[in-house]
Design a protein around this motif. Structure first.
Motif, short mmCIF file in Angstrom:
data_model
loop_
_atom_site.label_atom_id
_atom_site.label_comp_id
_atom_site.label_asym_id
_atom_site.label_seq_id
_atom_site.Cartn_x
_atom_site.Cartn_y
_atom_site.Cartn_z
N ASP A 285 0.03 9.18 1.31
CA ASP A 285 -0.45 10.28 2.15
C ASP A 285 -1.73 10.91 1.61
O ASP A 285 -2.27 11.84 2.23
N THR A 286 -2.24 10.44 0.47
CA THR A 286 -3.50 10.96 -0.06
C THR A 286 -4.32 9.81 -0.65
O THR A 286 -3.77 8.82 -1.14
N CYS A 287 -5.64 9.95 -0.56
CA CYS A 287 -6.55 8.98 -1.16
C CYS A 287 -7.82 9.71 -1.57
O CYS A 287 -8.35 10.54 -0.83
N LYS B 107 1.09 7.53 8.31
CA LYS B 107 -0.35 7.46 8.55
C LYS B 107 -1.01 7.26 7.20
O LYS B 107 -1.14 8.21 6.42
N ASN B 108 -1.34 6.01 6.91
CA ASN B 108 -1.74 5.59 5.58
C ASN B 108 -3.14 6.09 5.24
O ASN B 108 -4.13 5.66 5.83
N GLY C 100 0.53 0.01 -0.38
CA GLY C 100 1.19 1.13 -1.03
C GLY C 100 0.43 1.78 -2.16
O GLY C 100 0.56 2.98 -2.40
N ILE C 101 -0.37 1.00 -2.89
CA ILE C 101 -1.09 1.52 -4.05
C ILE C 101 -2.46 0.86 -4.11
O ILE C 101 -2.59 -0.34 -3.88
N GLY D 210 -5.27 5.78 -4.50
CA GLY D 210 -4.23 6.36 -3.66
C GLY D 210 -2.92 5.63 -3.82
O GLY D 210 -2.88 4.45 -4.16
N GLY D 211 -1.82 6.35 -3.57
CA GLY D 211 -0.48 5.77 -3.64
C GLY D 211 0.09 5.77 -5.04
O GLY D 211 -0.63 5.55 -6.02
#
Length: 336
Positions: free
Chosen positions: A87-89, A144-145, A199-200, A78-79
């Motif tokens: 916003d996606t994983c 919203k992580n 973040g990533i 994600g990230g």
């Protein structure tokens, strides 16, 4: 307008156009090789009334190659940018019962705007997707992580001991917005609390790497973050690499630059001006006496880094008037 009116100035005024603010500032490095950096100035790349303090920015990559492949986790991904809340994983698991996964998903309490579901089941593997809400990495509390919610789900599974320890540490470390999980809760009066954004993340059965965006207060240095973070990584056999660093930047509220610009803002808008601090970084950091000044106004929709970013014509005209008055306040020759 100032030139057309032939208003005498006692200081040189220069417009410097940057083209690499989001990708490393190579443009400013080149400029400094060719030209002299102004003594004072402002960057029209933020908000009014005025930003006098910008936190230091550290992007840290933490990684590890596993001695043996992970038993159940095949992928956590994600990230795309460290300075954006993911916003996606996507999570891929193997050799775990689908029924158990679905039960844990159903029991999870998710805030509005967050979703988690089984996307696909292929042979031994189960693919899950987590959706959150993006935000600027300097304000992780406004997003919203999706990665955090994926970790929250994973820590409830019956994984191997190595997987459990890794997931628990990652979740506890990165779920807070202010570095509390990693023991780096720093704060000061000029700029407030440190912020942290996961973040990533790229994790496979063979290795893991993730990137943290950390914004530390202006009265601290990068070593105040690096020393405890390095200890945290070393305790778990992880490698830590500094991907990028921007020093913190701070111009006192009482300085002639800050007061002159706030006076211009108040003279044109009729509103009280005040200085404040941000976690973001602007070209103001290039100058020892540099601040961020506009062009967004208080109360306006936040469209920075958003699709269809815009500035209304009305506000563009008002901003131009403020900048003209600001130039006069800072550079006009006193009347004899």
């Amino acid at each position: 307008a100032i030139k057309d009116l032939e208003i005498p100035l006692q200081k040189k005024v220069r417009l410097i156009l940057g083209t690499d603010e989001e990708s490393g500032w190579a443009d400013m490095d080149y400029y400094k090789e060719k030209e002299e950096i102004p003594v004072i100035g402002f960057a029209p790349d933020a908000e009014f009334p005025l930003i006098h303090a910008e936190k230091g920015i550290l992007h840290l990559e933490i990684s590890k190659k596993f001695s043996t492949p992970l038993r159940y986790i095949q992928e956590i991904r994600g990230g795309q940018r460290a300075n954006v809340v993911p916003d996606t994983c996507t999570v891929i698991l193997k050799d775990l019962p689908l029924k158990t996964i679905q039960e844990i998903l159903q029991e999870m309490v998710l805030p509005e705007g967050v979703s988690a579901k089984v996307k696909e089941e292929t042979g031994e593997s189960i693919i899950l997707t987590f959706k959150g809400l993006s935000a600027h990495g300097s304000l992780p509390q406004k997003g919203k992580n999706a990665l955090i919610f994926a970790l929250k789900f994973l820590k409830e599974l019956d994984l191997s001991q190595e997987e459990k320890k890794l997931i628990q540490w990652l979740y506890e470390g990165s779920k807070g917005y202010y570095g509390e999980g990693f023991g780096i809760t720093l704060a000061d009066e000029p700029s407030g609390k440190l912020s942290l954004n996961l973040g990533i993340m790229n994790c496979s059965a063979e290795d893991i790497s993730f990137v943290l965006d950390i914004r530390y207060p202006v009265t601290f240095g990068k070593e105040d973050v690096l020393i405890p973070m390095t200890k945290e990584a070393e305790k778990r056999g992880l490698n830590l690499l500094v991907l990028s660093h921007q020093e913190a930047h701070h111009v006192p509220k009482e300085s002639p630059l800050v007061q002159g610009l706030l006076k211009a803002y108040s003279e044109v808008t009729g509103k009280e001006g005040y200085p404040f601090a941000i976690g973001g970084g602007t070209y103001a950091k290039v100058m020892a006496q540099g601040v961020a000044f506009g062009p967004s106004f208080p109360g306006e929709p936040e469209v920075i880094h958003s699709p269809d970013e815009y500035l209304s014509i009305e506000n563009l005209i008002l901003t131009t008037k403020i900048y003209a008055q600001a130039i006069l306040n800072l550079a006009q020759k006193p009347s004899s």
